[in-house]
Write an enzyme that holds these catalytic residues in place. Structure first.
Site, PDB file in Angstrom:
ATOM      1  N   PHE A  95      21.791 -11.579  -8.336  1.00 36.49           N
ATOM      2  CA  PHE A  95      21.764 -10.946  -9.645  1.00 36.49           C
ATOM      3  C   PHE A  95      23.037 -10.168  -9.963  1.00 36.49           C
ATOM      4  CE2 PHE A  95      17.203 -11.779  -9.264  1.00 36.49           C
ATOM      5  CZ  PHE A  95      16.958 -12.304 -10.525  1.00 36.49           C
ATOM      6  N   GLU A  96      23.696  -9.638  -8.964  1.00 38.49           N
ATOM      7  CA  GLU A  96      24.922  -8.890  -9.223  1.00 38.49           C
ATOM      8  C   GLU A  96      26.100  -9.822  -9.498  1.00 38.49           C
ATOM      9  OE1 GLU A  96      25.246  -5.811  -9.759  1.00 38.49           O
ATOM     10  OE2 GLU A  96      23.338  -5.003  -9.033  1.00 38.49           O
ATOM     11  N   GLY A  97      26.132 -10.970  -8.822  1.00 36.70           N
ATOM     12  CA  GLY A  97      27.273 -11.862  -8.967  1.00 36.70           C
ATOM     13  C   GLY A  97      28.470 -11.341  -8.188  1.00 36.70           C
ATOM     14  N   ARG A 152      15.638 -10.148 -13.253  1.00 38.01           N
ATOM     15  CA  ARG A 152      15.766  -9.350 -12.022  1.00 38.01           C
ATOM     16  C   ARG A 152      14.490  -8.575 -11.730  1.00 38.01           C
ATOM     17  NH1 ARG A 152      20.973  -5.990  -9.958  1.00 38.01           N
ATOM     18  NH2 ARG A 152      20.035  -5.020  -8.112  1.00 38.01           N
TER      19      ARG A 152
END
Length: 281
Positions: free
Chosen positions: A133-135, A260
């Site tokens: 989700f953060e990348g 998320r």
């Protein structure tokens, strides 16, 4: 290094106080728990000698996760204390000596911060979810609402993320190391907000740590989610009710946050026999 000799008598004393260590920094905060999310109780000046009553693991500061509890009753990062070593020079803090958390005004929040009780680190399922989700950003770049981040969601604290000890551009390996350095800060403050009567397995703990990492310690502290858990409500129901509400960024609903939160609820409700809070197994 200004390191005073430690007498055999002092080492054998009941209190196990270790003295003569100088503060190596200006206006160094001594906090209510072993992490920068905890309240600052007092400040030390460069050259001040401190006496340590015990030491414990906490949030990593410049790569050093050791914190010392001083006789002032607060915690200072080992990075700022000239002990001359990155290992223990005093007894390890027990559960009763490890701080009460960032509890300024929190009625009924007993906390369980520090020592070796709860899991400061998270399981692999949590790491993979946060990474997804953060990348990945190899160099500092603005996130969707304009905040400079690098690696897997590390929010820059200084210009150009100068506090990061890994070389830019980051590799996926060094970004993962940075994420592992960052996450304990959020698990530590989460532990400070929860009563020890709240029992969480490693999937539940990881899901909540992911949430705190995303929304920040202050928002988690004042949340209905935490207050409902502390009130003894069923954790699965609380999280299923509360987490989906945390879908805004910059005042707007973000589809990425909706996804998320759904992933965090799914992880939280996935059974596991490994306990993470209040005791790590």
């Amino acid at each position: 290094m200004k390191v005073a000799a430690i007498s055999a008598i002092a080492l054998a004393s009941l209190s196990q106080l270790v003295s003569g260590y100088a503060i190596n920094g200006d206006n160094v905060n001594c906090r209510s728990g072993p992490g920068t999310s905890f309240d600052a109780v007092r400040k030390y000046s460069r050259g001040d000698d401190v006496t340590l009553s015990c030491q414990t693991e906490g949030e990593a500061v410049r790569g050093d996760s050791l914190w010392g509890k001083t006789t002032d009753g607060c915690y200072v990062a080992d990075y700022y204390v000239q002990t001359g070593t990155s290992s223990y020079v005093a007894d390890k803090c027990g559960a009763s000596d490890s701080g009460s958390g960032n509890n300024g005004g929190d009625s009924g929040n007993t906390g369980n911060t520090g020592g070796s009780g709860f899991c400061k680190n998270v399981n692999s399922a949590t790491l993979e979810m946060v990474k997804d989700f953060e990348g990945f950003e190899s160099s500092p770049a603005p996130d969707p609402i304009g905040l400079p981040t690098v690696g897997y969601g590390h929010l820059c604290e200084t210009k150009g993320c100068g506090e990061v000890t890994y070389s830019f551009p980051l590799t996926e390996s060094t970004a993962l190391s940075l994420l592992k350095d960052d996450l304990p800060k959020y698990s530590i403050c989460l532990a400070g907000y929860l009563k020890s009567s709240v029992a969480l397995n490693d999937n539940q703990w990881g899901a909540l740590t992911s949430w705190v990492f995303n929304v920040g310690c202050g928002n988690a502290k004042s949340s209905t989610l935490v207050s409902r858990l502390n009130a003894g409500e069923d954790p699965n129901k609380v999280v299923s009710d509360e987490l989906p509400q945390w879908r805004l960024a910059g005042g707007k609903v973000f589809s990425g946050l909706v996804r998320r939160r759904a992933a965090e609820v799914k992880l939280f409700t996935t059974p596991s026999s490994s306990q993470a809070f209040p005791n790590c197994q």
